[in-house]
Design an enzyme around this catalytic site. Structure first.
Site, short mmCIF file in Angstrom:
data_model
loop_
_atom_site.label_atom_id
_atom_site.label_comp_id
_atom_site.label_asym_id
_atom_site.label_seq_id
_atom_site.Cartn_x
_atom_site.Cartn_y
_atom_site.Cartn_z
N ASP A 201 0.85 -1.18 0.00
CA ASP A 201 0.00 0.00 0.00
C ASP A 201 0.89 1.24 0.00
OD1 ASP A 201 -1.76 2.05 0.45
OD2 ASP A 201 -2.64 1.19 2.27
N CYS A 276 -3.73 12.32 -15.24
CA CYS A 276 -4.20 12.47 -16.62
C CYS A 276 -5.64 12.94 -16.62
CB CYS A 276 -4.04 11.17 -17.40
SG CYS A 276 -4.90 9.76 -16.68
#
Length: 731
Positions: A201, A276
């Site tokens: 993680d 993005c």
């Protein structure tokens, strides 16, 4: 479950070849316009929407570690022509050579891709590392860097870091094990030996390794709105009822990742944040929260794209005809770090390793040099309890803390006393595509490696075998795998085989998309199954899938091959360059110059005719016995900057041969230069003129060049020597 029942038949046209026509601009939800596009004026907003209707531009990045001489020429020989990207010194747009075949050349098929010389990477995706490079040179000078890529899979930016920055350790993290294995394989294929792959993680890394890294990259998971041209559904999420909850979940993850990365960054280091997506919540808002933790904004180089007032880079799709992207860079102010807080490193023995003796290291270095012609990179060679040999980073305190979360402690050098496949992959060398793929699979390429094997298959049986091997490895094929397998059957003109793959796809609940249906229609078209192709097209529309230019071109092929020219003409307004060229070629076969010219004019309103288009038009004039028109097409072609190829010359030589215009045919033959195709055409021209002696002379000249004549060439010579008319002229 979706299952398509097709008409009874025996057992990726997915990339548009040529410049596709403009798609309709996407409909943006009001919530998206209000939140994302509020700062855009009406004119600029229209430009954005029109830009998002264009097809995406393929791009690649050249690896400085792997690239060998004449790379551009070698790519061009495989059908890839490059033009520089304005966003990266190593980036290029790919202009695929147009063809009438089922599928344009795919970068994933090429040896240059398999060997790591190039990496398929969108132009804007290179921007974070390209921006970092200039800042890092000013901040660190020539100092070797310790870099953390917090969200690294599949490895595009991580491999770019290794290619463009001076590093001595790259820690690349991906929480999913299978994707972490793919990340590791991609970095090895790129020649990166200094990487340590984590699978944990990312929000926990900062607490485990505080103040440890010179550079931290956080290319955060996001809503992907900048990828609207690849994923038309990206904007639709704003209209969903649960969008606020989904957005908040992403914001929380992004914030936690940035906080973890900031904690892992040493004082005096740089953190780069990128997405993005286009909305402010996932971009500027997250950056403002990091500034509240003391982060100082580093204004990025405006030579790439104009920076925002805050000093960030935001690329809108309509600026450079690329995907949308956001990049920000932060500096962590230098502070005093308590030496007592730094960790003492355990001995290698307590970490489970034995350091190799000097003599053992020397023997290993000599062996690697002899077998692989490769020098071992810097590091600490050690042996583990299984007697495998690894090369560890010299930053042992860092390795000690991260060791429980790594896939491997370092690059494996020996496995069971044999040079490891990981080291062979890093070393590279003169390997075939098959050898590269075998190494890539064994190093953990997983589904990605199996997909490359599918793409590289020379025929449908080979692709089917690779597909079965993928399932035997308990890798679950995805839609890309199925589409690739469908395309293999389409290239073999096996519509029934493609239908079986399609039905299996729906049986296992992999929902077919536009690409899947387009390839299926192409397969049926090439197999001559017009009814099956038409039925697939109808079902596609019933499911609410919008056909694209590739779909219409496949359907056009089905109608043309069944002799339905009128039905093909009904599709004319939906075609791309390849589709128009097929239609013009159909007109050429019947010598209909007027309709061929009209189709060229219609195409020119949306896209530029290519070499294949003009050659088909030349063929129409030739079939109509209009030599002046055929010569005029050659002139038009050259005026457009297109270089005639062998097919063009053969078409014109054959036209003059049929008209017994030998002088002009000879001029064209000399201009093109002797090759099998042009020599065959010239022998045919002499045969029609009953000049057996010169026909034999061309044949002898061809053989003297060690070119082996094929059956067609030999038949043309036989007809020239016996005075028989060519088969094409017999009734």
């Amino acid at each position: 479950m979706l299952r398509v029942a097709m008409v009874d038949v025996p057992h990726v046209a997915h990339q548009a070849t040529g410049r596709a026509r403009m798609r309709r601009a996407p409909k943006a939800p009001r919530r998206f316009l209000a939140n994302v596009c509020a700062g855009l004026g009406g004119c600029e907003l229209r430009r954005l929407l029109r830009s998002c209707g264009r097809p995406p531009r393929s791009a690649l990045r050249v690896s400085r570690r792997r690239a060998r001489p004449q790379l551009g020429r070698r790519l061009a020989r495989e059908g890839f022509h490059l033009s520089p990207s304005p966003l990266s010194a190593d980036g290029f747009f790919i202009n695929v050579q147009e063809t009438l075949s089922c599928q344009a050349p795919l970068l994933g098929h090429s040896l240059m891709h398999h060997s790591g010389e190039v990496y398929g990477q969108e132009a804007t995706s290179t921007l974070p590392i390209e921006s970092l490079r200039a800042v890092a040179e000013q901040t660190f000078g020539d100092q070797p860097l310790c870099v953390l890529d917090l969200c690294a899979a599949p490895g595009s930016k991580a491999s770019q870091v290794a290619s463009q920055l001076h590093i001595d350790l790259l820690v690349a993290n991906e929480p999913q094990k299978t994707r972490a294995a793919l990340l590791q394989a991609n970095l090895l294929r790129a020649g990166v030996s200094e990487a340590l792959i984590l699978s944990m993680d990312g929000t926990r890394i900062g607490a485990i390794m505080p103040n440890a890294f010179d550079v931290v990259l956080v290319d955060a998971p996001c809503s992907g709105e900048g990828n609207i041209r690849k994923d038309p559904s990206a904007w639709d999420r704003w209209a969903h009822n649960d969008h606020p909850q989904q957005l908040q979940s992403r914001l929380n993850l992004q914030k936690d990742l940035m906080s973890s990365g900031w904690q892992a960054l040493r004082p005096g280091g740089l953190l780069v944040y990128s997405t993005c997506t286009l909305n402010h919540e996932e971009n500027e808002r997250q950056c403002c929260q990091l500034q509240e933790q003391g982060a100082q904004v580093v204004r990025l180089d405006e030579q790439l794209v104009p920076s925002t007032p805050e000093g960030f880079l935001r690329v809108w799709p309509h600026w450079l005809d690329v995907e949308g992207f956001f990049v920000a860079c932060f500096y962590k102010e230098t502070t005093h770090v308590d030496p007592a807080a730094q960790m003492d490193c355990l001995s290698l023995g307590k970490m489970g390793f034995r350091r190799l003796k000097t003599s053992e290291v020397a023997g290993l270095q000599e062996r690697v040099l002899q077998e692989l012609h490769f020098s071992l990179p810097p590091g600490i060679p050690v042996m583990d309890k299984e007697e495998d040999v690894f090369l560890l980073t010299k930053r042992l305190p860092l390795l000690q803390k991260l060791l429980p979360h790594t896939l491997l402690p370092g690059i494996r050098l020996l496995s069971k006393q044999q040079i490891s496949k990981e080291l062979r992959l890093v070393a590279g060398g003169n390997l075939s595509s098959e050898e590269w793929l075998d190494l890539y699979k064994s190093a953990g390429g997983g589904l990605g490696a199996s997909s490359l094997s599918l793409k590289s298959a020379v025929d449908a049986p080979t692709a089917w075998k690779a597909f079965q091997e993928m399932k035997q490895q308990r890798l679950e094929p995805d839609i890309v795998s199925y589409n690739t397998l469908l395309n293999a059957f389409a290239k073999d003109s096996d519509g029934a085989g493609a239908q079986e793959v399609f039905n299996e796809m729906t049986d296992v609940s992999v929902t077919p998309g536009v690409v899947s249906f387009s390839v299926l229609i192409e397969a049926h078209a090439r197999a001559g199954h017009r009814k099956a192709a038409e039925q697939a097209f109808r079902i596609m529309q019933e499911l609410g899938l919008q056909p694209n230019e590739v779909t219409y071109t496949a359907l056009l092929r089905a109608r043309l091959l069944s002799g339905d020219l009128l039905g093909a003409e009904d599709l004319q307004n939906e075609l791309n360059v390849v589709g128009y060229t097929l239609l013009i070629d159909a007109y050429a076969r019947v010598g209909n110059v007027e309709k061929a010219e009209a189709a060229v004019d219609a195409l020119s309103m949306n896209a530029a005719p290519n070499l294949a288009t003009y050659t088909a038009l030349m063929k129409a004039y030739s079939r109509a016995h209009q030599l002046q028109g055929a010569e005029a097409v050659m002139s038009r072609m050259k005026a457009q900057g297109l270089e005639p190829n062998s097919i063009t010359y053969v078409t014109l030589i054959a036209a003059h041969g049929k008209a017994k215009s030998l002088q002009r045919a000879e001029e064209l033959y000399k201009e093109q230069g002797p090759n099998l195709a042009s020599a065959t055409a010239m022998i045919g021209a002499y045969g029609r003129a009953k000049d057996a002696e010169r026909a034999q002379g061309v044949f002898d000249e061809l053989c003297a060049q060690t070119v082996r004549p094929d059956a067609i060439c030999c038949r043309q010579l036989s007809q020239a020597l016996t005075g028989a008319r060519p088969q094409s002229e017999r009734k």
